[in-house]
Design a protein around this motif. Structure first.
Motif, PDB file in Angstrom:
ATOM      1  N   TYR A  60     -36.919  31.217 -16.987  1.00 41.70           N
ATOM      2  CA  TYR A  60     -38.211  31.380 -17.388  1.00 41.70           C
ATOM      3  C   TYR A  60     -37.778  32.404 -19.130  1.00 41.70           C
ATOM      4  N   ILE A  61     -38.792  31.787 -19.211  1.00 44.46           N
ATOM      5  CA  ILE A  61     -38.883  31.751 -21.186  1.00 44.46           C
ATOM      6  C   ILE A  61     -39.579  33.150 -22.044  1.00 44.46           C
ATOM      7  N   LYS A  62     -39.460  33.849 -22.287  1.00 41.44           N
ATOM      8  CA  LYS A  62     -40.756  34.416 -23.051  1.00 41.44           C
ATOM      9  C   LYS A  62     -40.031  34.788 -24.893  1.00 41.44           C
ATOM     10  N   GLN A  63     -41.054  33.955 -25.844  1.00 43.25           N
ATOM     11  CA  GLN A  63     -40.296  34.866 -26.916  1.00 43.25           C
ATOM     12  C   GLN A  63     -41.555  34.379 -27.803  1.00 43.25           C
ATOM     13  N   GLY A  64     -41.267  35.298 -28.913  1.00 40.27           N
ATOM     14  CA  GLY A  64     -42.436  35.555 -30.142  1.00 40.27           C
ATOM     15  C   GLY A  64     -41.463  35.281 -31.134  1.00 40.27           C
ATOM     16  N   PHE A  65     -42.531  35.216 -32.116  1.00 40.64           N
ATOM     17  CA  PHE A  65     -42.273  35.207 -33.934  1.00 40.64           C
ATOM     18  C   PHE A  65     -41.905  36.432 -34.504  1.00 40.64           C
ATOM     19  N   LEU A  66     -41.114  36.854 -35.465  1.00 37.75           N
ATOM     20  CA  LEU A  66     -41.168  37.523 -36.488  1.00 37.75           C
ATOM     21  C   LEU A  66     -41.603  37.146 -37.374  1.00 37.75           C
ATOM     22  N   ASN A  67     -41.026  36.078 -37.826  1.00 39.80           N
ATOM     23  CA  ASN A  67     -41.716  35.419 -39.160  1.00 39.80           C
ATOM     24  C   ASN A  67     -41.853  34.033 -38.434  1.00 39.80           C
ATOM     25  N   SER A  68     -42.996  32.986 -38.870  1.00 36.98           N
ATOM     26  CA  SER A  68     -43.661  32.575 -38.534  1.00 36.98           C
ATOM     27  C   SER A  68     -43.459  31.022 -39.747  1.00 36.98           C
ATOM     28  N   ASP A  69     -43.746  31.451 -40.761  1.00 34.81           N
ATOM     29  CA  ASP A  69     -43.295  31.371 -42.230  1.00 34.81           C
ATOM     30  C   ASP A  69     -42.696  29.459 -42.197  1.00 34.81           C
ATOM     31  N   LYS A  70     -43.082  27.959 -42.896  1.00 36.35           N
ATOM     32  CA  LYS A  70     -43.295  27.052 -42.429  1.00 36.35           C
ATOM     33  C   LYS A  70     -41.897  27.051 -42.829  1.00 36.35           C
ATOM     34  N   HIS A  71     -41.295  27.592 -43.539  1.00 30.95           N
ATOM     35  CA  HIS A  71     -40.180  27.529 -44.284  1.00 30.95           C
ATOM     36  C   HIS A  71     -38.796  28.241 -43.608  1.00 30.95           C
ATOM     37  N   ARG A  72     -39.092  29.197 -43.057  1.00 29.28           N
ATOM     38  CA  ARG A  72     -38.594  30.137 -42.551  1.00 29.28           C
ATOM     39  C   ARG A  72     -38.605  30.231 -41.067  1.00 29.28           C
ATOM     40  N   VAL A  73     -38.647  30.458 -39.627  1.00 28.47           N
ATOM     41  CA  VAL A  73     -39.092  30.617 -38.435  1.00 28.47           C
ATOM     42  C   VAL A  73     -37.838  31.563 -38.159  1.00 28.47           C
ATOM     43  N   VAL A  74     -38.196  32.895 -37.674  1.00 30.19           N
ATOM     44  CA  VAL A  74     -37.577  34.160 -37.428  1.00 30.19           C
ATOM     45  C   VAL A  74     -38.261  33.883 -35.146  1.00 30.19           C
ATOM     46  N   ARG A  75     -37.113  33.703 -34.780  1.00 31.45           N
ATOM     47  CA  ARG A  75     -37.731  33.481 -32.779  1.00 31.45           C
ATOM     48  C   ARG A  75     -36.986  34.689 -32.335  1.00 31.45           C
ATOM     49  N   VAL A  76     -37.357  35.553 -31.354  1.00 37.37           N
ATOM     50  CA  VAL A  76     -36.942  36.201 -30.630  1.00 37.37           C
ATOM     51  C   VAL A  76     -37.213  35.652 -29.623  1.00 37.37           C
ATOM     52  N   ARG A  77     -35.428  35.556 -28.247  1.00 33.74           N
ATOM     53  CA  ARG A  77     -36.219  34.863 -26.974  1.00 33.74           C
ATOM     54  C   ARG A  77     -35.652  36.011 -25.902  1.00 33.74           C
ATOM     55  N   ILE A  78     -36.271  35.853 -24.935  1.00 28.86           N
ATOM     56  CA  ILE A  78     -35.718  36.417 -23.605  1.00 28.86           C
ATOM     57  C   ILE A  78     -35.053  35.218 -22.383  1.00 28.86           C
ATOM     58  N   LYS A  79     -33.916  35.050 -22.573  1.00 37.54           N
ATOM     59  CA  LYS A  79     -34.167  33.849 -21.733  1.00 37.54           C
ATOM     60  C   LYS A  79     -33.463  34.205 -19.885  1.00 37.54           C
ATOM     61  N   ASP A  80     -34.325  34.420 -18.862  1.00 34.04           N
ATOM     62  CA  ASP A  80     -34.150  34.885 -17.887  1.00 34.04           C
ATOM     63  C   ASP A  80     -33.348  36.317 -18.172  1.00 34.04           C
ATOM     64  N   ASP A  81     -32.289  36.730 -18.480  1.00 32.65           N
ATOM     65  CA  ASP A  81     -31.316  38.035 -18.785  1.00 32.65           C
ATOM     66  C   ASP A  81     -30.693  38.682 -19.873  1.00 32.65           C
ATOM     67  N   LEU A  82     -31.166  36.992 -20.238  1.00 34.11           N
ATOM     68  CA  LEU A  82     -30.242  37.332 -21.889  1.00 34.11           C
ATOM     69  C   LEU A  82     -31.172  37.755 -22.861  1.00 34.11           C
ATOM     70  N   GLY A  83     -30.811  37.970 -24.393  1.00 30.89           N
ATOM     71  CA  GLY A  83     -31.596  37.720 -25.146  1.00 30.89           C
ATOM     72  C   GLY A  83     -30.750  37.278 -26.383  1.00 30.89           C
ATOM     73  N   PHE A  84     -31.792  36.638 -27.283  1.00 30.20           N
ATOM     74  CA  PHE A  84     -31.648  36.058 -28.572  1.00 30.20           C
ATOM     75  C   PHE A  84     -32.132  35.628 -29.636  1.00 30.20           C
ATOM     76  N   LEU A  85     -31.563  36.045 -30.839  1.00 30.17           N
ATOM     77  CA  LEU A  85     -32.418  35.756 -32.146  1.00 30.17           C
ATOM     78  C   LEU A  85     -31.966  34.574 -33.112  1.00 30.17           C
ATOM     79  N   THR A  86     -33.107  33.470 -33.539  1.00 25.89           N
ATOM     80  CA  THR A  86     -32.412  32.463 -33.728  1.00 25.89           C
ATOM     81  C   THR A  86     -33.069  32.739 -35.016  1.00 25.89           C
ATOM     82  N   ILE A  87     -33.135  31.598 -36.295  1.00 24.18           N
ATOM     83  CA  ILE A  87     -33.743  31.355 -37.965  1.00 24.18           C
ATOM     84  C   ILE A  87     -33.222  30.014 -38.076  1.00 24.18           C
TER      85      ILE A  87
END
Length: 156
Positions: free
Chosen positions: A25-52
Motif C-alpha cells: 500500500y502506497i500513499k504519496q504527495g508532492f512537495l513540488n510538482s514543477d516539471k523541472h524538479r519533482v519532490v515526492r514524499v511517500r509512505i510504503k507500508d511502514d517505511l517513508g521515502f523522500l524522492t527528487i
C-alpha cells in the motif's frame, strides 16, 4: 548522479495479480510538482521515502532520481505540507525473466487507472511484454503521478 530508465504501460487485464510476488500500500504527495524538479514524499507500508526527480529526456524514458529512506513519522509530517492531491495506490511486483514490473492500481479519484512500469539498464534494452500489458504511455505526462495528483483519472 543516478539516472532512472523506465517504460510505462497501461494494463489490459488483472492476470498480473496471480503471479505477483508482493503487494504494497502506497500513499504519496508532492512537495513540488514543477516539471523541472519533482519532490515526492511517500509512505510504503511502514517505511517513508523522500524522492527528487529531474526532468525527463525527450523520449520520456530517462531522468535523474534521488531517493532517501526516512521514518514513517517524518513522511507523515511532510505529507501534511504537500500540494493538494494525495495519491493512494496498491503496488504489485511481478518478476518476468530478469525484470520486475511495478503495477500500480490507483485508488480514490484515480480508481480504474492501472499502470505498469519497468526499469531498464538502457533505453534500447529488450524485455518480455506479458499478455496483460496494454498500450505504452512512456513520456505521456498526464500519466505521471505528479500530474494525476492534480488532475485525477476520474476527471479525464
Amino acid at each position: 548522479m543516478v539516472l532512472e530508465i523506465e517504460r510505462k504501460f497501461l494494463v489490459a487485464s488483472d492476470d498480473y495479480k496471480f503471479i505477483a510476488r508482493k503487494k504494497n500500500y502506497i500513499k504519496q504527495g508532492f512537495l513540488n510538482s514543477d516539471k523541472h524538479r519533482v519532490v515526492r514524499v511517500r509512505i510504503k507500508d511502514d517505511l517513508g521515502f523522500l524522492t527528487i526527480k529531474g526532468p525527463s529526456n525527450k523520449s520520456g524514458t530517462t531522468r535523474f532520481e534521488w531517493e532517501k529512506e526516512i521514518t514513517k513519522s517524518e513522511a507523515e509530517n511532510l505529507l501534511s505540507l504537500c500540494e493538494e492531491g494525495i495519491i493512494e495506490k496498491y503496488r504489485f511486483l511481478v518478476d518476468i525473466d530478469a525484470h520486475t514490473y511495478e503495477i500500480d492500481e490507483f485508488l480514490g479519484d484515480n480508481l480504474g487507472l492501472i499502470v505498469a512500469e519497468i526499469e531498464l539498464k538502457s533505453e534500447d534494452e529488450n524485455f518480455k511484454k506479458p499478455n496483460w500489458l496494454g498500450k505504452e504511455v512512456t513520456g505521456i505526462v498526464k500519466y505521471y503521478n505528479s500530474n494525476i495528483s492534480k488532475l485525477p483519472f476520474n476527471k479525464w
